[in-house]
Design a protein around this motif. Structure first.
Motif, PDB file in Angstrom:
ATOM      1  N   SER A 111       0.826  -1.210   0.000  1.00 47.39           N
ATOM      2  CA  SER A 111       0.000   0.000   0.000  1.00 47.39           C
ATOM      3  C   SER A 111       0.861   1.261   0.000  1.00 47.39           C
ATOM      4  O   SER A 111       0.487   2.269  -0.593  1.00 47.39           O
ATOM      5  N   VAL A 112       2.025   1.199   0.636  1.00 47.91           N
ATOM      6  CA  VAL A 112       2.941   2.345   0.622  1.00 47.91           C
ATOM      7  C   VAL A 112       3.457   2.560  -0.807  1.00 47.91           C
ATOM      8  O   VAL A 112       3.519   3.695  -1.289  1.00 47.91           O
ATOM      9  N   GLY A 113       3.787   1.471  -1.490  1.00 46.20           N
ATOM     10  CA  GLY A 113       4.210   1.575  -2.891  1.00 46.20           C
ATOM     11  C   GLY A 113       3.099   2.072  -3.785  1.00 46.20           C
ATOM     12  O   GLY A 113       3.331   2.872  -4.700  1.00 46.20           O
ATOM     13  N   LEU A 126      -8.791   3.925  -9.030  1.00 51.12           N
ATOM     14  CA  LEU A 126      -8.592   3.362  -7.699  1.00 51.12           C
ATOM     15  C   LEU A 126      -7.307   2.545  -7.744  1.00 51.12           C
ATOM     16  O   LEU A 126      -7.134   1.709  -8.635  1.00 51.12           O
ATOM     17  N   VAL A 127      -6.402   2.801  -6.796  1.00 47.51           N
ATOM     18  CA  VAL A 127      -5.124   2.087  -6.741  1.00 47.51           C
ATOM     19  C   VAL A 127      -5.054   1.340  -5.420  1.00 47.51           C
ATOM     20  O   VAL A 127      -5.287   1.922  -4.356  1.00 47.51           O
ATOM     21  N   VAL A 128      -4.739   0.058  -5.498  1.00 46.28           N
ATOM     22  CA  VAL A 128      -4.562  -0.773  -4.307  1.00 46.28           C
ATOM     23  C   VAL A 128      -3.306  -1.611  -4.479  1.00 46.28           C
ATOM     24  O   VAL A 128      -2.886  -1.906  -5.596  1.00 46.28           O
ATOM     25  N   GLY A 129      -2.704  -1.995  -3.359  1.00 48.15           N
ATOM     26  CA  GLY A 129      -1.576  -2.910  -3.407  1.00 48.15           C
ATOM     27  C   GLY A 129      -2.068  -4.308  -3.721  1.00 48.15           C
ATOM     28  O   GLY A 129      -3.237  -4.633  -3.512  1.00 48.15           O
ATOM     29  N   SER A 130      -1.181  -5.137  -4.231  1.00 48.87           N
ATOM     30  CA  SER A 130      -1.598  -6.487  -4.609  1.00 48.87           C
ATOM     31  C   SER A 130      -1.908  -7.347  -3.392  1.00 48.87           C
ATOM     32  O   SER A 130      -2.730  -8.251  -3.467  1.00 48.87           O
ATOM     33  N   ARG A 145       1.959  -3.766  -7.876  1.00 53.34           N
ATOM     34  CA  ARG A 145       2.799  -4.851  -7.364  1.00 53.34           C
ATOM     35  C   ARG A 145       4.240  -4.382  -7.281  1.00 53.34           C
ATOM     36  O   ARG A 145       4.735  -3.743  -8.207  1.00 53.34           O
ATOM     37  N   SER A 146       4.896  -4.748  -6.210  1.00 55.22           N
ATOM     38  CA  SER A 146       6.317  -4.468  -6.063  1.00 55.22           C
ATOM     39  C   SER A 146       7.106  -5.385  -6.973  1.00 55.22           C
ATOM     40  O   SER A 146       6.670  -6.512  -7.276  1.00 55.22           O
ATOM     41  N   ARG A 147       8.239  -4.936  -7.401  1.00 53.30           N
ATOM     42  CA  ARG A 147       9.112  -5.790  -8.229  1.00 53.30           C
ATOM     43  C   ARG A 147       9.583  -7.012  -7.451  1.00 53.30           C
ATOM     44  O   ARG A 147       9.997  -7.987  -8.033  1.00 53.30           O
TER      45      ARG A 147
END
Length: 149
Positions: A20-22, A109-113, A143-145
Protein backbone atom coordinates in the motif's frame (compact mmCIF):
# COMPACT_ATOMS: atom_id res chain seq x y z
CA UNK A 1 -17.10 11.29 -11.65
CA UNK A 2 -15.03 14.33 -10.78
CA UNK A 3 -15.03 17.45 -12.92
CA UNK A 4 -12.43 16.91 -15.65
CA UNK A 5 -11.19 20.52 -15.24
CA UNK A 6 -9.86 19.58 -11.80
CA UNK A 7 -7.60 16.82 -13.14
CA UNK A 8 -8.00 13.17 -12.30
CA UNK A 9 -8.80 12.03 -8.78
CA UNK A 10 -6.83 8.97 -7.71
CA UNK A 11 -8.08 7.07 -4.66
CA UNK A 12 -5.54 4.82 -2.92
CA UNK A 13 -6.15 2.18 -0.28
CA UNK A 14 -3.51 2.38 2.47
CA UNK A 15 -3.24 -0.25 5.19
CA UNK A 16 0.38 0.20 6.24
CA UNK A 17 1.67 -2.75 4.22
CA UNK A 18 4.64 -2.31 1.88
CA UNK A 19 2.29 -2.82 -1.05
CA UNK A 20 0.00 0.00 0.00
CA UNK A 21 2.94 2.34 0.62
CA UNK A 22 4.21 1.57 -2.89
CA UNK A 23 0.72 2.07 -4.32
CA UNK A 24 0.52 5.49 -2.66
CA UNK A 25 3.94 6.50 -4.02
CA UNK A 26 2.90 5.45 -7.54
CA UNK A 27 -0.41 7.32 -7.24
CA UNK A 28 1.34 10.48 -6.04
CA UNK A 29 3.80 10.31 -8.95
CA UNK A 30 0.87 9.87 -11.35
CA UNK A 31 -1.19 12.61 -9.70
CA UNK A 32 1.69 15.04 -10.02
CA UNK A 33 2.27 14.10 -13.67
CA UNK A 34 -1.40 14.55 -14.59
CA UNK A 35 -2.25 17.59 -12.49
CA UNK A 36 -4.65 15.54 -10.43
CA UNK A 37 -5.19 14.88 -6.76
CA UNK A 38 -4.81 11.86 -4.49
CA UNK A 39 -7.14 10.64 -1.79
CA UNK A 40 -5.41 8.19 0.58
CA UNK A 41 -7.94 6.09 2.49
CA UNK A 42 -7.44 3.74 5.39
CA UNK A 43 -10.16 1.93 7.25
CA UNK A 44 -10.71 0.50 10.69
CA UNK A 45 -13.24 -1.78 12.32
CA UNK A 46 -14.08 -2.75 15.84
CA UNK A 47 -12.74 -6.25 16.52
CA UNK A 48 -15.25 -9.00 15.85
CA UNK A 49 -15.38 -12.13 17.93
CA UNK A 50 -17.37 -15.32 17.80
CA UNK A 51 -16.90 -15.89 21.51
CA UNK A 52 -17.77 -13.83 24.55
CA UNK A 53 -16.76 -10.20 24.26
CA UNK A 54 -13.69 -9.38 26.26
CA UNK A 55 -13.01 -6.07 27.90
CA UNK A 56 -11.67 -3.34 25.64
CA UNK A 57 -8.35 -2.07 27.00
CA UNK A 58 -8.27 1.46 28.37
CA UNK A 59 -7.01 3.85 25.72
CA UNK A 60 -7.88 1.52 22.84
CA UNK A 61 -8.49 3.83 19.87
CA UNK A 62 -8.48 2.04 16.51
CA UNK A 63 -9.60 5.17 14.64
CA UNK A 64 -6.82 7.23 16.23
CA UNK A 65 -4.25 4.51 15.55
CA UNK A 66 -5.37 4.37 11.91
CA UNK A 67 -5.09 8.17 11.64
CA UNK A 68 -1.57 8.14 13.09
CA UNK A 69 -0.49 5.37 10.71
CA UNK A 70 -1.99 7.11 7.67
CA UNK A 71 -0.44 10.48 8.49
CA UNK A 72 3.00 8.87 8.90
CA UNK A 73 2.71 7.24 5.46
CA UNK A 74 1.25 10.27 3.67
CA UNK A 75 3.69 12.83 5.13
CA UNK A 76 6.77 11.74 3.10
CA UNK A 77 4.71 11.72 -0.11
CA UNK A 78 3.36 15.19 0.64
CA UNK A 79 6.94 16.38 1.21
CA UNK A 80 8.07 14.72 -2.05
CA UNK A 81 5.14 16.22 -4.02
CA UNK A 82 4.56 19.70 -2.54
CA UNK A 83 2.28 20.84 -5.39
CA UNK A 84 0.03 17.75 -5.21
CA UNK A 85 -3.26 17.90 -3.33
CA UNK A 86 -3.30 14.83 -1.07
CA UNK A 87 -6.29 14.19 1.15
CA UNK A 88 -5.93 11.58 3.91
CA UNK A 89 -9.15 9.98 5.17
CA UNK A 90 -9.83 7.41 7.86
CA UNK A 91 -13.18 5.65 7.49
CA UNK A 92 -14.85 3.05 9.67
CA UNK A 93 -15.77 -0.06 7.70
CA UNK A 94 -14.50 -3.01 5.73
CA UNK A 95 -11.67 -1.96 3.39
CA UNK A 96 -13.14 -3.52 0.24
CA UNK A 97 -16.55 -1.93 0.75
CA UNK A 98 -15.13 1.49 1.65
CA UNK A 99 -12.79 1.54 -1.37
CA UNK A 100 -15.52 0.45 -3.79
CA UNK A 101 -17.72 3.25 -2.47
CA UNK A 102 -14.86 5.76 -2.81
CA UNK A 103 -14.29 4.62 -6.40
CA UNK A 104 -17.63 6.23 -7.29
CA UNK A 105 -16.00 9.67 -7.22
CA UNK A 106 -12.58 8.59 -8.55
CA UNK A 107 -11.01 8.45 -11.97
CA UNK A 108 -8.75 5.62 -10.75
CA UNK A 109 -8.59 3.36 -7.70
CA UNK A 110 -5.12 2.09 -6.74
CA UNK A 111 -4.56 -0.77 -4.31
CA UNK A 112 -1.58 -2.91 -3.41
CA UNK A 113 -1.60 -6.49 -4.61
CA UNK A 114 -1.52 -7.80 -1.05
CA UNK A 115 -2.07 -6.15 2.28
CA UNK A 116 -1.93 -7.34 5.84
CA UNK A 117 -3.52 -10.66 6.63
CA UNK A 118 -4.64 -13.38 4.30
CA UNK A 119 -2.47 -16.18 3.02
CA UNK A 120 1.19 -15.44 2.29
CA UNK A 121 1.17 -17.38 -0.98
CA UNK A 122 -1.73 -15.51 -2.56
CA UNK A 123 -0.83 -13.49 -5.66
CA UNK A 124 -3.65 -11.02 -5.09
CA UNK A 125 -5.36 -10.13 -1.85
CA UNK A 126 -9.07 -10.41 -1.20
CA UNK A 127 -9.51 -6.62 -0.96
CA UNK A 128 -7.70 -6.08 -4.26
CA UNK A 129 -9.74 -8.81 -5.89
CA UNK A 130 -13.03 -7.38 -4.59
CA UNK A 131 -12.10 -3.88 -5.77
CA UNK A 132 -11.14 -5.12 -9.23
CA UNK A 133 -14.49 -6.87 -9.56
CA UNK A 134 -16.77 -4.19 -8.10
CA UNK A 135 -15.23 -0.71 -8.35
CA UNK A 136 -17.02 2.02 -10.28
CA UNK A 137 -13.72 3.32 -11.69
CA UNK A 138 -10.75 1.62 -13.32
CA UNK A 139 -8.55 -0.18 -10.79
CA UNK A 140 -4.77 -0.44 -10.80
CA UNK A 141 -3.34 -3.20 -8.63
CA UNK A 142 0.19 -2.14 -7.77
CA UNK A 143 2.80 -4.85 -7.36
CA UNK A 144 6.32 -4.47 -6.06
CA UNK A 145 9.11 -5.79 -8.23
CA UNK A 146 9.93 -8.10 -5.31
CA UNK A 147 6.45 -9.64 -5.12
CA UNK A 148 6.61 -13.35 -5.95
CA UNK A 149 5.21 -14.21 -9.36
Amino acid sequence: MPDSDDGPTIVVGVDGSDGSVGALAWACDRGTATGGSVEAITTWQWPMSLGPAGPIPTGYDPAGDAQTMLEAIVRPEADRHPSLAIRARVIEGHPAEVLVEASRHADLLVVGSRGHGGFAGMLIGSVSQHCAAHAASPVLIWRSRTDPA
